[in-house]
Scaffold this motif. Structure first.
Motif, PDB file in Angstrom:
ATOM      1  N   CYS A   1     -84.556  29.030 -88.823  1.00  0.00           N
ATOM      2  CA  CYS A   1     -84.765  27.875 -89.796  1.00  0.00           C
ATOM      3  C   CYS A   1     -84.327  28.300 -91.312  1.00  0.00           C
ATOM      4  N   GLY A   2     -84.229  29.453 -91.711  1.00  0.00           N
ATOM      5  CA  GLY A   2     -84.208  29.777 -92.885  1.00  0.00           C
ATOM      6  C   GLY A   2     -85.432  29.714 -93.562  1.00  0.00           C
ATOM      7  N   VAL A   3     -86.534  29.988 -93.034  1.00  0.00           N
ATOM      8  CA  VAL A   3     -88.093  30.021 -93.726  1.00  0.00           C
ATOM      9  C   VAL A   3     -88.616  31.440 -93.645  1.00  0.00           C
ATOM     10  N   GLY A   4     -89.707  31.380 -94.467  1.00  0.00           N
ATOM     11  CA  GLY A   4     -90.184  32.841 -94.583  1.00  0.00           C
ATOM     12  C   GLY A   4     -91.106  32.925 -93.099  1.00  0.00           C
ATOM     13  N   VAL A   5     -91.410  34.262 -92.900  1.00  0.00           N
ATOM     14  CA  VAL A   5     -92.205  34.449 -91.586  1.00  0.00           C
ATOM     15  C   VAL A   5     -93.719  34.057 -91.678  1.00  0.00           C
ATOM     16  N   GLY A   6     -94.082  34.006 -93.016  1.00  0.00           N
ATOM     17  CA  GLY A   6     -95.312  33.522 -93.166  1.00  0.00           C
ATOM     18  C   GLY A   6     -95.627  31.973 -92.719  1.00  0.00           C
ATOM     19  N   LEU A   7     -94.328  31.420 -92.136  1.00  0.00           N
ATOM     20  CA  LEU A   7     -94.546  29.706 -91.895  1.00  0.00           C
ATOM     21  C   LEU A   7     -94.762  29.785 -90.349  1.00  0.00           C
ATOM     22  N   LEU A   8     -94.634  31.128 -89.832  1.00  0.00           N
ATOM     23  CA  LEU A   8     -94.889  31.040 -88.358  1.00  0.00           C
ATOM     24  C   LEU A   8     -96.381  31.118 -87.928  1.00  0.00           C
ATOM     25  N   GLY A   9     -96.709  30.518 -86.732  1.00  0.00           N
ATOM     26  CA  GLY A   9     -98.079  30.588 -86.280  1.00  0.00           C
ATOM     27  C   GLY A   9     -98.568  31.336 -85.276  1.00  0.00           C
ATOM     28  N   PRO A  10     -99.606  31.498 -84.820  1.00  0.00           N
ATOM     29  CA  PRO A  10     -99.714  32.595 -83.650  1.00  0.00           C
ATOM     30  C   PRO A  10     -98.837  32.208 -82.348  1.00  0.00           C
ATOM     31  N   VAL A  11     -98.703  33.139 -81.617  1.00  0.00           N
ATOM     32  CA  VAL A  11     -97.979  32.899 -80.483  1.00  0.00           C
ATOM     33  C   VAL A  11     -98.252  32.606 -79.150  1.00  0.00           C
ATOM     34  N   LEU A  12     -98.177  31.611 -78.617  1.00  0.00           N
ATOM     35  CA  LEU A  12     -98.458  31.315 -77.247  1.00  0.00           C
ATOM     36  C   LEU A  12     -97.491  31.550 -76.230  1.00  0.00           C
ATOM     37  N   GLY A  13     -97.936  32.543 -75.627  1.00  0.00           N
ATOM     38  CA  GLY A  13     -96.829  32.950 -74.303  1.00  0.00           C
ATOM     39  C   GLY A  13     -96.947  32.069 -73.240  1.00  0.00           C
TER      40      GLY A  13
ATOM     41  N   TYR B   1     -81.116  43.985 -70.260  1.00  0.00           N
ATOM     42  CA  TYR B   1     -79.862  44.015 -70.506  1.00  0.00           C
ATOM     43  C   TYR B   1     -79.268  44.678 -69.773  1.00  0.00           C
ATOM     44  N   PRO B   2     -77.842  44.464 -69.068  1.00  0.00           N
ATOM     45  CA  PRO B   2     -77.105  43.222 -69.718  1.00  0.00           C
ATOM     46  C   PRO B   2     -77.418  41.905 -68.925  1.00  0.00           C
ATOM     47  N   PHE B   3     -78.555  41.888 -67.947  1.00  0.00           N
ATOM     48  CA  PHE B   3     -78.913  40.623 -67.368  1.00  0.00           C
ATOM     49  C   PHE B   3     -79.840  39.938 -68.240  1.00  0.00           C
ATOM     50  N   VAL B   4     -79.160  39.203 -69.372  1.00  0.00           N
ATOM     51  CA  VAL B   4     -79.847  38.521 -70.157  1.00  0.00           C
ATOM     52  C   VAL B   4     -79.054  37.408 -70.763  1.00  0.00           C
ATOM     53  N   THR B   5     -79.700  36.439 -71.621  1.00  0.00           N
ATOM     54  CA  THR B   5     -78.766  35.450 -72.221  1.00  0.00           C
ATOM     55  C   THR B   5     -78.341  36.077 -73.735  1.00  0.00           C
ATOM     56  N   SER B   6     -77.588  35.665 -74.494  1.00  0.00           N
ATOM     57  CA  SER B   6     -77.225  36.147 -75.403  1.00  0.00           C
ATOM     58  C   SER B   6     -77.529  35.749 -76.666  1.00  0.00           C
ATOM     59  N   SER B   7     -79.005  35.084 -76.695  1.00  0.00           N
ATOM     60  CA  SER B   7     -79.632  34.899 -78.228  1.00  0.00           C
ATOM     61  C   SER B   7     -80.849  35.680 -78.105  1.00  0.00           C
ATOM     62  N   SER B   8     -81.418  35.601 -79.266  1.00  0.00           N
ATOM     63  CA  SER B   8     -82.747  36.232 -79.587  1.00  0.00           C
ATOM     64  C   SER B   8     -83.932  35.391 -79.350  1.00  0.00           C
ATOM     65  N   CYS B   9     -84.646  35.654 -78.163  1.00  0.00           N
ATOM     66  CA  CYS B   9     -85.700  34.478 -77.581  1.00  0.00           C
ATOM     67  C   CYS B   9     -87.010  34.848 -78.198  1.00  0.00           C
ATOM     68  N   LEU B  10     -86.966  35.859 -78.964  1.00  0.00           N
ATOM     69  CA  LEU B  10     -88.477  36.330 -79.468  1.00  0.00           C
ATOM     70  C   LEU B  10     -88.907  35.299 -80.751  1.00  0.00           C
ATOM     71  N   PRO B  11     -90.410  35.092 -80.919  1.00  0.00           N
ATOM     72  CA  PRO B  11     -90.731  34.143 -81.841  1.00  0.00           C
ATOM     73  C   PRO B  11     -90.104  34.599 -83.231  1.00  0.00           C
ATOM     74  N   ALA B  12     -90.178  35.832 -83.523  1.00  0.00           N
ATOM     75  CA  ALA B  12     -89.889  36.257 -84.877  1.00  0.00           C
ATOM     76  C   ALA B  12     -88.487  35.408 -85.090  1.00  0.00           C
TER      77      ALA B  12
END
Ligand code: GDP
Ligand code: IMO
Ligand code: MG
Length: 456
Positions: free
Chosen positions: A269-281, A252-263
């Motif tokens: 999407c308006g769904v619970g975090v329990g629907l998210l799977g493991p994270v492939l970076g 920051y501030p050399f970033v985009t304006s959205s949250s890129c993290l998987p969380a």
């Protein structure tokens, strides 16, 4: 593999995520997310894009075909995947129509496979004009944005005066509100930036024509995603940009304006975090960055030039040359931690072919000579860091198109092992070319198993 996340340590995926998977960029974008999402899409009935806008450029190549996706999830190329665009995105309706027409011209039938959240934020033509004007005013300190109006649109959303995609289905309200907001933008353009205001009649005409095309795609992704999940179906989440471009965790501030993290996918999407799977970076075997901002391992000499040439490092969206440098294990480890990355897909290994030796940044030193082992919060402090490199042997053989570890030279295997040790997570995919088939899975563990089952 004994990963950092206790949920996976047991070696079971459990019933939490029904085999869903998150794909997230773990550097400064352009890591190769599009290739991986396209490759995996055959094993997932639904693919969800959760952040950003047409600043993204995701490349998919197979046979003699070449697609550049910007807004539409990269899963769309696979004829069976249902695709969703979440509320966390910013949508330029004209850009979406152009992209859809381009896909159709390339033989991709979308039909009713694409759903756009009614709660996403709209990008208006005046947002693009403001983006350009603000960048111009910053002069040498400019961010180097893609000029797509991303920042100004997210700013209007946060300021609670933005327009949302549901308006596309209500032309009267849409026109009323769009004219009002664009008139405010015009005042800013003229008074603050001494720029030419936009012709609102012309802008409105383009917006209304696009609205008519986009309106039939509106629908809340949440109920469909929940229904798929409840039926035991896995979902593939596609992030845009990367952890180091995240509005909060990036440089920051050399970033985009959205949250890129998987969380942020659950919120989008308006769904619970329990629907998210493991994270492939997703990471390149080296580092690139396009636009301004700190980049500790950037190489301005021969190495940077060689990586740019061999890796064809020119932006998918803007065509700008990408800045290039050695793999930065400190920044990568920071991304692993911030995004909760469970496993890595290492891309573009082939680009390192023929280099006598390779360097990996394992720490930095600051101007006072102190050792620094993570990314500081202040971008100016990151700018002042000098990387401390470890040198490892390169390889002369070609890895282009290799599809198994047996086909890799021992030095390449050592490079992978060293990165795994430095990052603390397994490299479960290695990519050796832009095409689908130029890929291998490797190693054991829950994410490797999940990937193999989806690719089968
Ligand atoms: P994304 O934004 O993360 O989807 O990545 P981009 O599509 O912007 O940039 C990645 C570029 O690298 C594209 O041109 C891909 O075709 C290319 N690419 C992906 N994987 C590989 C690989 O393993 N080797 C080579 N040589 N190119 C790759
Ligand atoms: P994908 O999804 C690489 C960069 C821009 C600029 C900064 C802010 O293809 O990886 P913006 O237009 O978002 O306000 O620009 O972020 N940037 C990207 N760099 N890949 C991307 O997307 C990017 N999207 C934005 O270059 O530095
Ligand atoms: Mg890209």
């Amino acid at each position: 593999y004994d990963g950092p996340n206790p949920r996976w340590r047991a070696g079971k995926l459990g019933d939490m995520a029904a085999g869903s998977l998150m794909v997230v960029g773990a550097q400064w974008g352009d890591e190769g997310k599009g290739k991986i999402v396209d490759l995996l899409a055959g094993g997932f009935p639904a693919v969800v894009r959760y952040n950003g806008g047409h600043n993204a450029g995701h490349t998919v190549k197979f046979e003699d075909k070449h697609f550049a996706l910007h807004l539409v999830p990269s899963g769309i190329i696979n004829p069976r995947a249902r695709c969703f665009m979440g509320a966390g995105m910013v949508i330029d309706p004209m850009a979406l129509v152009t992209e859809i027409d381009g896909l159709a011209a390339g033989g991709v039938t979308i039909g009713d496979r694409l759903t756009l959240s009614p709660r996403a934020t709209l990008i208006l033509p005046t947002h693009c004009a403001l983006d350009a004007a603000r960048e111009g005013a910053l002069g040498t300190k400019k961010i180097g944005t893609t000029g797509r109006g991303i920042g100004p649109a997210y700013q209007d959303q946060a300021q609670r005066r933005g327009l949302r995609t549901h308006l596309l289905a209500d032309p009267k309200r849409f026109e009323e509100r769009a004219r009002k907001l664009m008139a405010q933008h015009n005042v800013e353009l003229e008074r603050v930036f001494d720029a030419t205001p936009m012709d609102l009649d012309e802008a409105m005409e383009r917006l209304l024509a696009a609205a008519e095309r986009v309106a039939p795609m509106l629908g809340d992704p949440g109920p469909e995603i929940r229904a798929l999940h409840n039926a035991g179906q896995p979902i593939l989440f596609e992030g845009a940009q990367g952890v180091l471009l995240d509005i909060t965790w990036g440089t920051y501030p050399f970033v985009t304006s959205s949250s890129c993290l998987p969380a942020s996918a659950a919120a989008s999407c308006g769904v619970g975090v329990g629907l998210l799977g493991p994270v492939l970076g997703i990471m390149k075997a080296y580092v690139t960055r396009v636009g301004g901002g700190p980049f500790p391992t950037e190489d301005h000499g021969e190495v940077g030039e060689r990586l740019r040439k061999a890796g064809h490092e020119f932006g998918t969206t803007t065509g700008r040359p990408r800045r290039c440098g050695w793999f930065d294990a400190v920044a990568a480890r920071y991304a692993v931690d911030a995004a909760g990355i469970d496993a890595i897909a290492l891309m573009k290994l082939d680009v390192l072919d023929g280099m006598e030796e390779l360097k990996i940044a394992t720490s930095y030193t600051d101007p006072e000579g102190r050792t620094v082992t993570t990314l500081p919060a202040e971008a100016e402090d990151v700018e002042r860091l000098t990387p401390v490199y470890e040198t490892v042997p390169g390889w002369s053989a070609s890895t282009v198109g290799a599809t198994s570890e047996d086909a890799l030279p021992p030095q390449a295997l050592e490079y992978l092992d060293r990165l795994e040790t430095l990052l603390g997570v397994p490299i479960v995919v290695v990519s050796t070319g832009p095409r689908r088939e130029e890929t291998m899975t490797r190693g054991q563990g829950p994410v490797a198993d999940l990937l193999r089952s989806r690719l089968a």
